[in-house]
Design a protein around this motif. Structure first.
Motif, PDB file in Angstrom:
ATOM      1  N   PRO A 125      18.084 -68.978  34.686  1.00 26.82           N
ATOM      2  CA  PRO A 125      19.167 -69.770  35.306  1.00 26.82           C
ATOM      3  C   PRO A 125      19.134 -70.795  36.605  1.00 26.82           C
ATOM      4  N   ARG A 126      19.619 -71.637  36.646  1.00 22.05           N
ATOM      5  CA  ARG A 126      19.359 -72.633  37.938  1.00 22.05           C
ATOM      6  C   ARG A 126      20.730 -72.988  38.815  1.00 22.05           C
ATOM      7  N   THR A 128      24.033 -74.252  34.024  1.00 26.12           N
ATOM      8  CA  THR A 128      24.020 -72.586  34.207  1.00 26.12           C
ATOM      9  C   THR A 128      25.409 -72.184  34.443  1.00 26.12           C
ATOM     10  N   ARG A 179      18.781 -72.250  30.076  1.00 26.06           N
ATOM     11  CA  ARG A 179      19.734 -71.837  31.353  1.00 26.06           C
ATOM     12  C   ARG A 179      19.802 -70.615  31.268  1.00 26.06           C
ATOM     13  N   ASP A 184      22.833 -75.361  38.797  1.00 24.91           N
ATOM     14  CA  ASP A 184      23.219 -76.560  38.210  1.00 24.91           C
ATOM     15  C   ASP A 184      24.725 -76.433  37.394  1.00 24.91           C
TER      16      ASP A 184
END
Length: 422
Positions: free
Chosen positions: A223-224, A229, A219, A226
């Motif tokens: 990065p996402r 992250t 992450r 969620d």
């Protein structure tokens, strides 16, 4: 086995006693509240032999509220379980709930990013979808193990979705968190010697820590949208380290899931044993669900106790003086049945108001950060049950977890009219 009618408070650290019928422990707590609300109890090891200096058992709501508001006098950093955990074991069973300030405040501030009102409302659709998915998957069978098929799986999948953890890891996480949170039960750890339990918990904790460390590194680079992250890769802000993330994850999928999972399981018992309350709730879920959920978590008390440790000589609670290092154990199960606050306390009553339970801890620095997530999950889960399996009911008695920390149900058979659910 000692019966409640002849038992003293000494059985509170006898794990086998906690597999006895729930009514026995409730009668003992009622007698203690009336006759000896702060007994001193010998601490026992896993073989039942006395160890250490024992602990003070607090059984009344007022005492538990008072201790919870005074972290400078009654700290969490020495441990939240009755027994003193080795540092290696504590690493996988605590996170910030067994820390004191300033580190507690730092980690809680970071973790709170995922539990704002806005963040939780954004989860509602996923919780609804997941509830329909899991409950619908058994609808055509007419029977199930309500715990393993529904109650345990639902909060685990929701948390994994929040964190962004692949579905392929779900069973592994389920098995490892069972070991960590239910290590005192031979169904989950066959070798019940101290060495056997420590080995099993360490292996489970290291496996989950390795999984989370790998996801955290990913992450940071990718990065996402969620929770992982948000906790490890937020820009221009303090973040959790990979080790801190692993400990928090174990807390969330362990302690957090156990609370919701056991509340759901006990909820089916309540619906089965109190049919008038069930009929009232089902008659108008929009009106009754919020209060029903509060009553459900009070009646079930999924977390039975938390420990605090006295920080200095001369600390007082009412007319009692404590010494530095004394252990005090906050028995939430007993506080949630305190007759000074709850009429007919062992009854399940969805119209109960006010309902000042301490299931999520009493107001103070360690009040449960995930309380509103649990409320949302429970609300959606039971409304979905009423929609998809309106006549579901428990058959037989629950198989109780061998633990005096979690009010756990391992298995609970349930039956209902089969139906096809798309």
């Amino acid at each position: 086995m000692t019966t409640t009618e002849s038992a003293s408070a000494d059985v509170l650290d006898d794990l086998d006693w906690w597999t006895r019928p729930v009514a026995e422990r409730d009668r003992l707590f009622a007698r203690l509240r009336a006759e000896n609300p702060r007994p001193h109890v010998p601490e026992r090891d896993l073989t039942g032999r006395p160890r250490g200096a024992g602990f003070w058992a607090l059984t009344r709501l007022d005492d538990i509220r008072e201790v919870s508001k005074r972290p400078d006098d009654f700290c969490s950093g020495e441990g939240i379980n009755i027994f003193d955990q080795p540092p290696r074991l504590k690493q996988y069973r605590g996170s910030f709930i067994d820390m004191d300030n300033p580190e507690h405040a730092r980690q809680r501030r970071i973790v709170s990013r995922g539990f704002t009102a806005k963040a939780l409302e954004a989860l509602r659709d996923d919780i609804t979808r997941t509830s329909h998915e899991i409950i619908g998957s058994v609808a055509d069978r007419g029977e199930c193990d309500f715990v393993t098929d529904i109650a345990a799986l639902l909060p685990l999948r929701i948390v994994n979705n929040m964190m962004g953890i692949p579905r392929s890891q779900e069973r592994y996480i389920f098995d490892q968190t069972n070991i960590i949170m239910a290590a005192s039960d031979p169904e989950y750890v066959a070798d019940q010697t101290p060495r056997g339990i420590a080995r099993a918990v360490n292996a489970a904790g290291e496996g989950l820590a390795g999984l989370l460390a790998e996801l955290a590194r990913d992450r940071v680079d990718n990065p996402r949208d969620d929770l992982i992250t948000a906790l490890v890769a937020a820009r221009d802000d303090d973040n959790l380290t990979p080790d801190e993330l692993a400990a928090f994850f174990i807390l969330l999928v362990g302690a957090g899931n156990e609370t919701t999972r056991n509340a759901i399981a006990h909820g089916l018992l309540a619906l089965t044993r109190f049919p008038a309350q069930r009929a009232l709730w089902q008659s108008d879920p929009g009106t009754h669900t919020a209060r029903a959920v509060e009553e459900l978590v009070r009646w079930s008390s999924p977390v039975l106790h938390m420990r605090r440790t006295v920080t200095r000589d001369g600390v007082r609670l009412g007319d009692q003086e404590f010494a530095k290092g004394d252990k005090v154990v906050l028995w939430y199960r007993s506080a949630n049945q305190d007759e000074q606050y709850f009429t007919d306390p062992t009854a399940f009553d969805i119209t109960r108001e006010p309902n000042p339970h301490v299931t999520f801890g009493s107001p103070g620095p360690h009040h449960c950060l995930g309380a509103n997530l649990a409320r949302l999950e429970l609300s959606v889960a039971f409304r979905t049950l009423f929609e998809l399996l309106p006549d579901i009911h428990a058959t037989g008695e629950p198989d109780l977890l061998r633990s005096n920390f979690l009010h756990g149900i391992k298995h609970l058979r349930a039956e209902f009219t089969p139906r096809a659910v798309a």
